[in-house]
Write an enzyme that holds these catalytic residues in place. Structure first.
Site, PDB file in Angstrom:
ATOM      1  N   ARG A  45      -2.303  45.347 -30.177  1.00  0.00           N
ATOM      2  CA  ARG A  45      -0.970  44.743 -30.138  1.00  0.00           C
ATOM      3  C   ARG A  45       0.005  45.353 -29.143  1.00  0.00           C
ATOM      4  O   ARG A  45       1.007  44.738 -28.818  1.00  0.00           O
ATOM      5  CB  ARG A  45      -0.350  44.797 -31.544  1.00  0.00           C
ATOM      6  CG  ARG A  45      -0.969  43.788 -32.480  1.00  0.00           C
ATOM      7  CD  ARG A  45      -0.428  43.930 -33.875  1.00  0.00           C
ATOM      8  NE  ARG A  45      -0.917  45.149 -34.488  1.00  0.00           N
ATOM      9  CZ  ARG A  45      -0.904  45.386 -35.809  1.00  0.00           C
ATOM     10  NH1 ARG A  45      -0.380  44.507 -36.635  1.00  0.00           N
ATOM     11  NH2 ARG A  45      -1.382  46.506 -36.291  1.00  0.00           N
ATOM     12  N   ASP A  84     -13.582  44.454 -36.324  1.00  0.00           N
ATOM     13  CA  ASP A  84     -12.895  45.250 -37.328  1.00  0.00           C
ATOM     14  C   ASP A  84     -13.922  45.886 -38.243  1.00  0.00           C
ATOM     15  O   ASP A  84     -15.036  45.385 -38.379  1.00  0.00           O
ATOM     16  CB  ASP A  84     -11.941  44.378 -38.160  1.00  0.00           C
ATOM     17  CG  ASP A  84     -10.928  45.248 -38.883  1.00  0.00           C
ATOM     18  OD1 ASP A  84      -9.979  45.713 -38.241  1.00  0.00           O
ATOM     19  OD2 ASP A  84     -11.111  45.495 -40.093  1.00  0.00           O
ATOM     20  N   ARG A 108      -8.504  51.907 -30.614  1.00  0.00           N
ATOM     21  CA  ARG A 108      -7.648  50.704 -30.677  1.00  0.00           C
ATOM     22  C   ARG A 108      -7.086  50.330 -29.301  1.00  0.00           C
ATOM     23  O   ARG A 108      -5.960  49.827 -29.203  1.00  0.00           O
ATOM     24  CB  ARG A 108      -6.484  50.901 -31.651  1.00  0.00           C
ATOM     25  CG  ARG A 108      -6.901  50.992 -33.102  1.00  0.00           C
ATOM     26  CD  ARG A 108      -7.088  49.601 -33.701  1.00  0.00           C
ATOM     27  NE  ARG A 108      -7.416  49.666 -35.119  1.00  0.00           N
ATOM     28  CZ  ARG A 108      -6.526  49.454 -36.090  1.00  0.00           C
ATOM     29  NH1 ARG A 108      -5.285  49.175 -35.805  1.00  0.00           N
ATOM     30  NH2 ARG A 108      -6.900  49.518 -37.342  1.00  0.00           N
ATOM     31  N   TYR A 121     -11.246  50.142 -49.288  1.00  0.00           N
ATOM     32  CA  TYR A 121     -10.618  48.812 -49.161  1.00  0.00           C
ATOM     33  C   TYR A 121     -11.167  47.837 -50.196  1.00  0.00           C
ATOM     34  O   TYR A 121     -10.435  47.001 -50.736  1.00  0.00           O
ATOM     35  CB  TYR A 121     -10.833  48.264 -47.739  1.00  0.00           C
ATOM     36  CG  TYR A 121      -9.992  49.000 -46.715  1.00  0.00           C
ATOM     37  CD1 TYR A 121      -8.656  48.677 -46.520  1.00  0.00           C
ATOM     38  CD2 TYR A 121     -10.530  50.036 -45.960  1.00  0.00           C
ATOM     39  CE1 TYR A 121      -7.874  49.362 -45.598  1.00  0.00           C
ATOM     40  CE2 TYR A 121      -9.757  50.729 -45.034  1.00  0.00           C
ATOM     41  CZ  TYR A 121      -8.430  50.390 -44.860  1.00  0.00           C
ATOM     42  OH  TYR A 121      -7.663  51.076 -43.964  1.00  0.00           O
TER      43      TYR A 121
HETATM   44  O1  CP3 Z   1     -10.524  50.248 -30.910  1.00  0.00           O
HETATM   45  C1  CP3 Z   1     -10.535  49.038 -30.586  1.00  0.00           C
HETATM   46  O2  CP3 Z   1      -9.849  48.579 -29.672  1.00  0.00           O
HETATM   47  C2  CP3 Z   1     -11.526  48.118 -31.292  1.00  0.00           C
HETATM   48  C3  CP3 Z   1     -11.001  47.317 -32.319  1.00  0.00           C
HETATM   49  C4  CP3 Z   1     -10.726  47.845 -33.717  1.00  0.00           C
HETATM   50  C5  CP3 Z   1      -9.838  47.161 -34.579  1.00  0.00           C
HETATM   51  N1  CP3 Z   1      -9.892  47.739 -35.809  1.00  0.00           N
HETATM   52  C6  CP3 Z   1      -9.032  46.003 -34.192  1.00  0.00           C
HETATM   53  C7  CP3 Z   1      -7.885  45.643 -35.013  1.00  0.00           C
HETATM   54  C8  CP3 Z   1     -11.270  48.901 -34.444  1.00  0.00           C
HETATM   55  C9  CP3 Z   1     -12.231  49.978 -33.994  1.00  0.00           C
HETATM   56  C10 CP3 Z   1     -10.752  48.808 -35.775  1.00  0.00           C
HETATM   57  C11 CP3 Z   1     -11.144  49.717 -36.871  1.00  0.00           C
HETATM   58  C12 CP3 Z   1     -10.414  49.671 -38.144  1.00  0.00           C
HETATM   59  N2  CP3 Z   1      -9.927  48.589 -38.832  1.00  0.00           N
HETATM   60  C13 CP3 Z   1     -10.184  50.800 -38.963  1.00  0.00           C
HETATM   61  C14 CP3 Z   1     -10.665  52.172 -38.666  1.00  0.00           C
HETATM   62  C15 CP3 Z   1      -9.959  52.808 -37.537  1.00  0.00           C
HETATM   63  C16 CP3 Z   1      -8.719  53.471 -37.914  1.00  0.00           C
HETATM   64  O3  CP3 Z   1      -7.644  53.023 -37.452  1.00  0.00           O
HETATM   65  O4  CP3 Z   1      -8.813  54.492 -38.611  1.00  0.00           O
HETATM   66  C17 CP3 Z   1      -9.493  50.381 -40.118  1.00  0.00           C
HETATM   67  C18 CP3 Z   1      -9.007  51.262 -41.235  1.00  0.00           C
HETATM   68  C19 CP3 Z   1      -9.358  48.972 -40.024  1.00  0.00           C
HETATM   69  C20 CP3 Z   1      -8.763  48.064 -41.054  1.00  0.00           C
HETATM   70  C21 CP3 Z   1      -7.629  47.353 -40.461  1.00  0.00           C
HETATM   71  N3  CP3 Z   1      -7.740  46.294 -39.587  1.00  0.00           N
HETATM   72  C22 CP3 Z   1      -6.243  47.676 -40.574  1.00  0.00           C
HETATM   73  C23 CP3 Z   1      -5.680  48.777 -41.451  1.00  0.00           C
HETATM   74  C24 CP3 Z   1      -5.561  46.787 -39.745  1.00  0.00           C
HETATM   75  C25 CP3 Z   1      -4.088  46.759 -39.449  1.00  0.00           C
HETATM   76  C26 CP3 Z   1      -3.395  45.731 -40.272  1.00  0.00           C
HETATM   77  C27 CP3 Z   1      -1.964  45.565 -39.808  1.00  0.00           C
HETATM   78  O5  CP3 Z   1      -1.498  44.423 -39.867  1.00  0.00           O
HETATM   79  O6  CP3 Z   1      -1.342  46.550 -39.401  1.00  0.00           O
HETATM   80  C28 CP3 Z   1      -6.508  45.945 -39.141  1.00  0.00           C
HETATM   81  C29 CP3 Z   1      -6.239  44.845 -38.197  1.00  0.00           C
HETATM   82  C30 CP3 Z   1      -6.623  45.113 -36.779  1.00  0.00           C
HETATM   83  N4  CP3 Z   1      -7.845  45.569 -36.380  1.00  0.00           N
HETATM   84  C31 CP3 Z   1      -5.830  44.885 -35.619  1.00  0.00           C
HETATM   85  C32 CP3 Z   1      -6.618  45.192 -34.513  1.00  0.00           C
HETATM   86  C33 CP3 Z   1      -6.263  45.069 -33.068  1.00  0.00           C
HETATM   87  C34 CP3 Z   1      -4.425  44.330 -35.613  1.00  0.00           C
HETATM   88  C35 CP3 Z   1      -4.501  42.899 -35.998  1.00  0.00           C
HETATM   89  C36 CP3 Z   1      -3.479  42.048 -35.283  1.00  0.00           C
HETATM   90  O7  CP3 Z   1      -3.736  41.683 -34.120  1.00  0.00           O
HETATM   91  O8  CP3 Z   1      -2.473  41.746 -35.894  1.00  0.00           O
END
Ligand code: CP3
Length: 357
Positions: A31, A77, A27, A154
Site C-alpha cells: 500500500r 498472503d 511487504r 488466525y
Molecule cells: O512481502 C510482500 O510484498 C509479499 C506479500 C505479502 C502480503 N502479506 C501481502 C499483503 C506477504 C509476505 C504477507 C504475509 C502476511 N500476511 C503475514 C506475515 C508477515 C508479517 O507481516 O508478519 C501476515 C500476518 C499476514 C496476514 C495479513 N494479510 C494481515 C495482518 C494483513 C493486513 C490487513 C490490513 O488491512 O492491515 C494482510 C493483508 C495484506 N497482505 C496486504 C498486503 C499487501 C494489504 C492488503 C491491502 O492491499 O489492503
C-alpha cells in the site's frame, strides 16, 4: 528457464561470497506504492488481486521497477492456506483479516482437510509461474508461507488478536487438540511450499509472526518443532540449485541458537536483536536476514543511511548477510525513502566484501 543474472541474494543465504550485500524489503509490494493501490482498485479488492495471475505478477514487479532490489517476493498472503481449508477468508476494511468459520474444538480440527496445493491453491502456482516468466532471470523469486503456529492464531482467534486468548486456552487446556491442528498445518505448509518450489520459487521464507508471544518452552513445543518438521520435508534442490529456506520468528531473538538447529539456511531478525550478537551466536551455522526498524524510513535520508551503516558495521566483514527491514514496510512510508534505503545498502556495503564474487 532463463539464467539468473543477479544471484547475490541466493549466494548470501548460503554464506557464499558476494560483491555487495543483497537487499529486499518484507511487504515490498503493497500500500505504500501508489501504483499498487491503483492495481488493487482495478482488481476490486486484495483477495481478487491475489487470485489474478497477471495482476499479482504486475504488483510483484512494481517495487523492482522502482528500486534495485535483489529479490522478488510472490504477491499473495499467508492466509491462503486456511482459506483453502474452507474457512472463508475475507478482509474487513481497517479490521484486518477475518474468517467466516473459526476453529475452537477437537471436532473442528478433525474436520479440517489438508489442502492439495496443486489444485486447491492453483491460483498461487499460476502466479509463481507468471512471475518467473516475467522476471526472465533478473533476480530470484521468493515463495512463502505462514508458520503453523502463526496460521493457527488466525484460525482460532478468527482474525488478528492482541491477547491470543482463545489459542492460548487451547494450547494450555487441550494441548493434544493444539498439536493435532499444528500437525495438519505443518503438512499443509510443506505441500504448499513444495508446490511453490516446483512452480518456480527459488527460495522460501516461513513467516512466524506470532511465535514471539510464547514462552521459551511453549515456543519450542508449539512453533519451532513444526517449522523444523517443515524444513525436513522441503525440496532443497531444484533446477540444479539449492533452494534456501529462511525462518523468520518476530521477537524470536532470544531463541536464535535453537532456531538455527531447525534445518533452515537463514534466520530473519527483527530490529530488537543486535545483528552483531546474532552473528556471534549463530553466524557459523546460518545466514542472517535483517534488520532495520521499518520506522527508520520515516526519518530523512541522512538518518536512513546512518542506520544502514550501523547495521552493516554490526554484522561486519564477510558473508552471510541479506539486508532487510526487521518487519514489513509501513503503508505510510515514503517510496523515495525506500529508494534511499536500498541504494545505501549497495553503496555502503561494498567495503565489507573485499573478495569479489
Ligand atoms: O512481502 C510482500 O510484498 C509479499 C506479500 C505479502 C502480503 N502479506 C501481502 C499483503 C506477504 C509476505 C504477507 C504475509 C502476511 N500476511 C503475514 C506475515 C508477515 C508479517 O507481516 O508478519 C501476515 C500476518 C499476514 C496476514 C495479513 N494479510 C494481515 C495482518 C494483513 C493486513 C490487513 C490490513 O488491512 O492491515 C494482510 C493483508 C495484506 N497482505 C496486504 C498486503 C499487501 C494489504 C492488503 C491491502 O492491499 O489492503
Amino acid at each position: 528457464m532463463a539464467e539468473l543474472k543477479n544471484d547475490r541474494f541466493l549466494r548470501a543465504l548460503l554464506r557464499e561470497p558476494v560483491d555487495v550485500t543483497p537487499v529486499w524489503m518484507m511487504r515490498q509490494a503493497g500500500r505504500y506504492l501508489p501504483e499498487y493501490r491503483e492495481t488493487r482498485a482495478q482488481a476490486g479488492d486484495f483477495l481478487s488481486l491475489c487470485k489474478n495471475r497477471e495482476l499479482a505478477c504486475e504488483v510483484t514487479l512494481q517495487p523492482l521497477e522502482r528500486f534495485e532490489l535483489d529479490a522478488a517476493i510472490l504477491f499473495s498472503d499467508i492466509l491462503t492456506i486456511p482459506d483453502a481449508m474452507g474457512l472463508g477468508l475475507y478482509f474487513e476494511t481497517g479490521e484486518g483479516p477475518r474468517f467466516r468459520k473459526i476453529i475452537r474444538t477437537e471436532a473442528d480440527v478433525a474436520a479440517l482437510p489438508v489442502p492439495d496445493a496443486a489444485s486447491d491453491l492453483d491460483y498461487v502456482m499460476a502466479a509463481v509461474k507468471e512471475i518467473r516468466g516475467a522476471l526472465a532471470g533478473r533476480v530470484p523469486l521468493i515463495g512463502f508461507s505462514g508458520s503453523p503456529w502463526t496460521l493457527a492464531t488466525y484460525m482460532v482467534e478468527g482474525g488478528s488478536s492482541k491477547d491470543f486468548r482463545h489459542i492460548k486456552q487451547m494450547m494450555y487446556a487441550t494441548p493434544e487438540v493444539m498439536h493435532a491442528l499444528l500437525d495438519k498445518l505443518a503438512q499443509s505448509v510443506t505441500g504448499y511450499l513444495n508446490e511453490q518450489i516446483r512452480a518456480g520459487a527459488q527460495a522460501v521464507q516461513i513467516f512466524d509472526t506470532w511465535g514471539g508471544v510464547l514462552s521459551g518452552p511453549m515456543y519450542r513445543e508449539f512453533s519451532l518443532k513444526y517449522m523444523a518438521q517443515i524444513c525436513s520435508g522441503l525440496i532443497r534442490e531444484h533446477e540444479g540449485r539449492r533452494v534456501p529456506v529462511i525462518l523468520f520468528t518476530k521477537n524470536g531473538g532470544q531463541w536464535l541458537e535453537a532456531i538455527a538447529d531447525a534445518g533452515a539456511d537463514a534466520l530473519g531478525l527483527d530490529w530488537t536483536t543486535d545483528i552483531g550478537d546474532a552473528r556471534r551466536r549463530v553466524g557459523d551455522r546460518v545466514a542472517l536476514q535483517g534488520n532495520m526498524d521499518p520506522s527508520v524510513l520515516y526519518a530523512p535520508p541522512a538518518r536512513i543511511r546512518a542506520e544502514v551503516e550501523t547495521i552493516l558495521a554490526g554484522f561486519g566483514e564477510g558473508n552471510g548477510h541479506v539486508f532487510n527491514l526487521g518487519h514489513g514496510i509501513h503503508q505510510f512510508a515514503d517510496p523515495e525513502h525506500a529508494r534511499v534505503f536500498v541504494d545505501a545498502v549497495h553503496e555502503l556495503s561494498a567495503r565489507y566484501h573485499s573478495h569479489k564474487a
